[in-house]
Motif scaffolding. Structure first.
Motif, short mmCIF file in Angstrom:
data_model
loop_
_atom_site.label_atom_id
_atom_site.label_comp_id
_atom_site.label_asym_id
_atom_site.label_seq_id
_atom_site.Cartn_x
_atom_site.Cartn_y
_atom_site.Cartn_z
N LYS A 38 34.35 -9.50 -21.82
CA LYS A 38 33.42 -9.76 -22.92
C LYS A 38 33.84 -9.00 -24.17
CE LYS A 38 30.65 -12.11 -20.15
NZ LYS A 38 30.50 -13.53 -20.20
N ASP A 68 20.33 -4.66 -11.20
CA ASP A 68 19.90 -5.95 -10.63
C ASP A 68 19.49 -5.78 -9.17
OD1 ASP A 68 20.58 -7.17 -12.97
OD2 ASP A 68 22.55 -7.83 -12.29
N VAL A 85 20.93 -21.95 -10.44
CA VAL A 85 22.34 -21.58 -10.55
C VAL A 85 22.38 -20.06 -10.71
CG1 VAL A 85 24.45 -21.80 -11.91
CG2 VAL A 85 22.98 -23.78 -11.59
N VAL A 86 23.12 -19.38 -9.81
CA VAL A 86 23.12 -17.92 -9.83
C VAL A 86 23.67 -17.38 -11.14
CG1 VAL A 86 23.22 -17.64 -7.33
CG2 VAL A 86 25.35 -17.74 -8.64
N GLY A 87 23.11 -16.24 -11.54
CA GLY A 87 23.55 -15.61 -12.79
C GLY A 87 24.05 -14.21 -12.54
N ASN A 88 23.97 -13.40 -13.59
CA ASN A 88 24.35 -11.99 -13.52
C ASN A 88 25.72 -11.81 -12.85
OD1 ASN A 88 21.18 -12.25 -13.30
ND2 ASN A 88 21.65 -10.44 -14.49
N ALA A 89 25.81 -10.74 -12.03
CA ALA A 89 27.12 -10.41 -11.44
C ALA A 89 27.63 -11.52 -10.53
CB ALA A 89 27.01 -9.10 -10.67
N ALA A 135 27.35 -14.70 -10.86
CA ALA A 135 27.96 -15.79 -11.64
C ALA A 135 29.44 -15.47 -11.86
CB ALA A 135 27.25 -15.95 -12.97
N GLU A 136 29.72 -14.20 -12.12
CA GLU A 136 31.11 -13.79 -12.33
C GLU A 136 31.90 -13.89 -11.02
OE1 GLU A 136 31.86 -9.98 -14.47
OE2 GLU A 136 33.14 -9.59 -12.74
N LYS A 187 16.65 -12.33 -21.36
CA LYS A 187 16.95 -11.02 -21.95
C LYS A 187 16.86 -11.11 -23.47
CE LYS A 187 20.45 -9.54 -18.59
NZ LYS A 187 21.89 -9.22 -18.49
N HIS A 247 23.06 -18.01 -17.62
CA HIS A 247 22.40 -17.18 -16.61
C HIS A 247 23.15 -15.86 -16.43
CE1 HIS A 247 20.21 -20.77 -14.47
NE2 HIS A 247 19.88 -20.61 -15.75
N GLU A 248 24.47 -15.88 -16.61
CA GLU A 248 25.26 -14.66 -16.43
C GLU A 248 24.96 -13.65 -17.55
OE1 GLU A 248 29.45 -15.30 -15.83
OE2 GLU A 248 29.94 -13.20 -16.13
N ASP A 249 24.88 -14.15 -18.76
CA ASP A 249 24.74 -13.23 -19.90
C ASP A 249 23.29 -12.93 -20.26
OD1 ASP A 249 27.42 -13.31 -20.00
OD2 ASP A 249 27.61 -14.24 -21.98
N ARG A 275 20.12 -13.86 -18.52
CA ARG A 275 18.97 -13.92 -17.63
C ARG A 275 18.93 -12.67 -16.76
NH1 ARG A 275 17.69 -18.44 -13.01
NH2 ARG A 275 19.53 -17.50 -12.07
N GLN A 276 17.75 -12.09 -16.66
CA GLN A 276 17.55 -10.96 -15.75
C GLN A 276 16.60 -11.43 -14.68
OE1 GLN A 276 18.66 -7.35 -16.40
NE2 GLN A 276 18.40 -7.55 -14.20
N LYS A 277 17.15 -11.81 -13.55
CA LYS A 277 16.32 -12.41 -12.51
C LYS A 277 15.50 -11.35 -11.78
CE LYS A 277 15.85 -16.26 -9.80
NZ LYS A 277 14.85 -17.20 -10.24
#
Lengths: 300, 161
Positions: free
Chosen positions: A57, A227, A262-266, A268-269, B102, B153-155, B157-159
């Motif tokens: 990033k 998370d 759809v999964v996000g955060n870590a 997703a990477e 977020k 969702h990666e950048d 969203r805070q699930k």
């Protein structure tokens, strides 16, 4: 004179033969190297090296040192792992490389912080580690200095890691295949436990950052960047017990959950850089292994 | 009656209809209440998620027909055609109702818009695949849409689990 000409001819023929033999051997070695690099690239993706060692990033060059990893112990800055001899790992021998992964030690013998997930990578085979090294050494060297970790005391005292390793680090190395289990299960265990280092995020940790072995993959309320990381044991209510093998492989391939999220955060990477690049067979092996684990509910 | 009068009356009634229609819709939908705006976004997301779920089931060979996939793609297309400023209005970050968005989403608004707009070409490919009815093509296009969703969702969203 005739005999001298004959000798000359013999010498020339011998020289040509030698040159040809050497050339062939060289080509053979290069082909072997190319194979190792190709296998190493697959392992590099499966082991998810890129994400931590590259500041994607922030526009950093690949593998030239990673983005900040915020943990309860302070902030880690993953190092440059390009083959640059000064700032990267260009001077590491095969033995140095294996030792880092297997024993969590730098070439000078100092202890490595387990933010580098060697408690999982320790199970990688020597051959896979050397293939991975071959791939890393085929990458572009980047002369970018490492940024020191920013840790609070006493976690900044590196020598204390000797105690940490004694408490939490299982040094048995690669596990032999379990002959009672099918090859798919054994492969799944290797991909999940060693390469994918899934437990590093999905297993809760003790106060001192060791994995709680009896809650392996049962979810981590305090995962990376705060998370909550879900339970991926086959527990029907709190884990993925209701998932089919196809649900698991589709998530690994696309990031889609059975609910249509759809999964996000870590994660997703992880899907983008790692699990979407696995072979379909390896994804199926991961599903088979995860579904065979003991189901674990929430802590009492 | 004079045709100018007719035209004027017609134009007036259309304008009144539009005003009442849109004003009424806006008022009924959210009333500008942040919690209601979050709810509305969740409905948009659920609509897309429901569509993805149907398509995933088809791809896995578990359930559904090509017609179901086409209907699901239509729902995703409709939801993803919304204006991102309407889906993500200011004042609907984490802390408002059960929002997972977020604050960085609004701090990096051009990036968020770029991600949202990335849904359109991915959904168009999915439409094409659904119309062709080819399972492998649908699976590939589904991966494209998932990637577009994952960007945001990666950048941003805070699930909360």
């Amino acid at each position: 004179m005739a005999s001298r000409a004959a000798v000359k001819t013999v010498i020339m023929v011998a020289a040509v033969a030698l040159a040809a033999a050497t050339g062939l051997a060289g080509a053979g070695a290069r082909a072997a190297d190319a194979d190792a690099v190709r296998r190493g690239e697959y392992l590099f993706n499966a082991a998810g090296c890129l994400g931590c060692h590259t500041d994607e990033k922030g526009g950093g060059k690949p593998l030239a040192g990673g983005r900040a990893l915020a943990t309860p112990f302070g902030t880690f800055y993953p190092p440059n792992i390009t083959p640059d001899p000064e700032h990267g790992i260009g001077r590491w021998s095969d033995a140095d490389f294996i030792r880092a992964f297997r024993e969590g030690r730098a070439p000078d013998g100092s202890y490595l912080y387990p933010a580098f997930p060697y408690p999982s990578y320790t199970r990688m085979t020597d051959r896979d580690l050397l293939d991975l090294k071959a791939y890393l050494f085929s990458r572009e060297p980047v002369a970018a200095a490492n940024r020191p970790h920013d840790l609070s005391m006493p976690f900044s005292w590196r020598f204390l890691l000797a105690g940490w390793q004694w408490l939490y680090f299982d040094t048995r190395g690669p596990r032999p295949d379990d002959p009672a289990k099918p090859p798919e299960w054994n492969r799944g265990r290797y991909v999940v436990d060693a390469l994918g280092h899934c437990g590093e995020c999905h297993t809760p940790r003790t106060t001192f950052g060791g994995m709680e072995a009896d809650r392996y993959l049962a979810g981590n309320p305090k995962g990376p960047n705060g998370d909550k990381v879900p339970n991926i044991t086959p527990q029907p209510r709190f884990g993925i017990g209701g998932w089919t093998p196809g649900d698991i492989t589709l998530l690994l391939e696309t990031g889609l959950t059975p609910e249509g999220d759809v999964v996000g955060n870590a994660m997703a990477e992880v899907v983008r850089n790692s699990t979407s690049k696995l072979t379909a067979d390896d994804r199926a092996a991961v599903a088979a292994y995860l579904q065979s684990l003991p189901p674990i509910g929430p802590p009492p | 009656m004079d045709s100018r009068v007719v035209n004027a009356l017609a134009a007036g009634s259309v304008a009144a209809f539009l005003y009442l229609g849109f004003g009424g819709l806006g008022a009924a939908a959210t009333d500008g209440d942040p919690a209601a705006l979050v709810k509305q976004r969740e409905q948009t997301m659920k609509s897309m998620g429901g569509g993805l779920q149907t398509i995933a089931k088809f791809v896995k060979g578990e359930a559904g027909s090509a017609a179901d996939v086409q209907a699901a793609v239509a729902a995703i297309t409709e939801a993803s055609s919304k204006d991102p400023a309407v889906v993500f209005p200011q004042g609907t970050a984490i802390g408002t109702a059960d929002s997972d968005a977020k604050p960085e989403l609004w701090q990096n608004w051009p990036k968020a818009v770029e991600y949202w707009n990335g849904l359109k070409p991915a959904t168009a490919k999915l439409t094409e695949a659904a119309n062709a009815g080819d399972r492998a093509q649908i699976a590939q296009a589904l991966q494209g849409v998932s990637k577009a969703c994952a960007n945001c969702h990666e950048d941003f969203r805070q699930k909360k689990q």
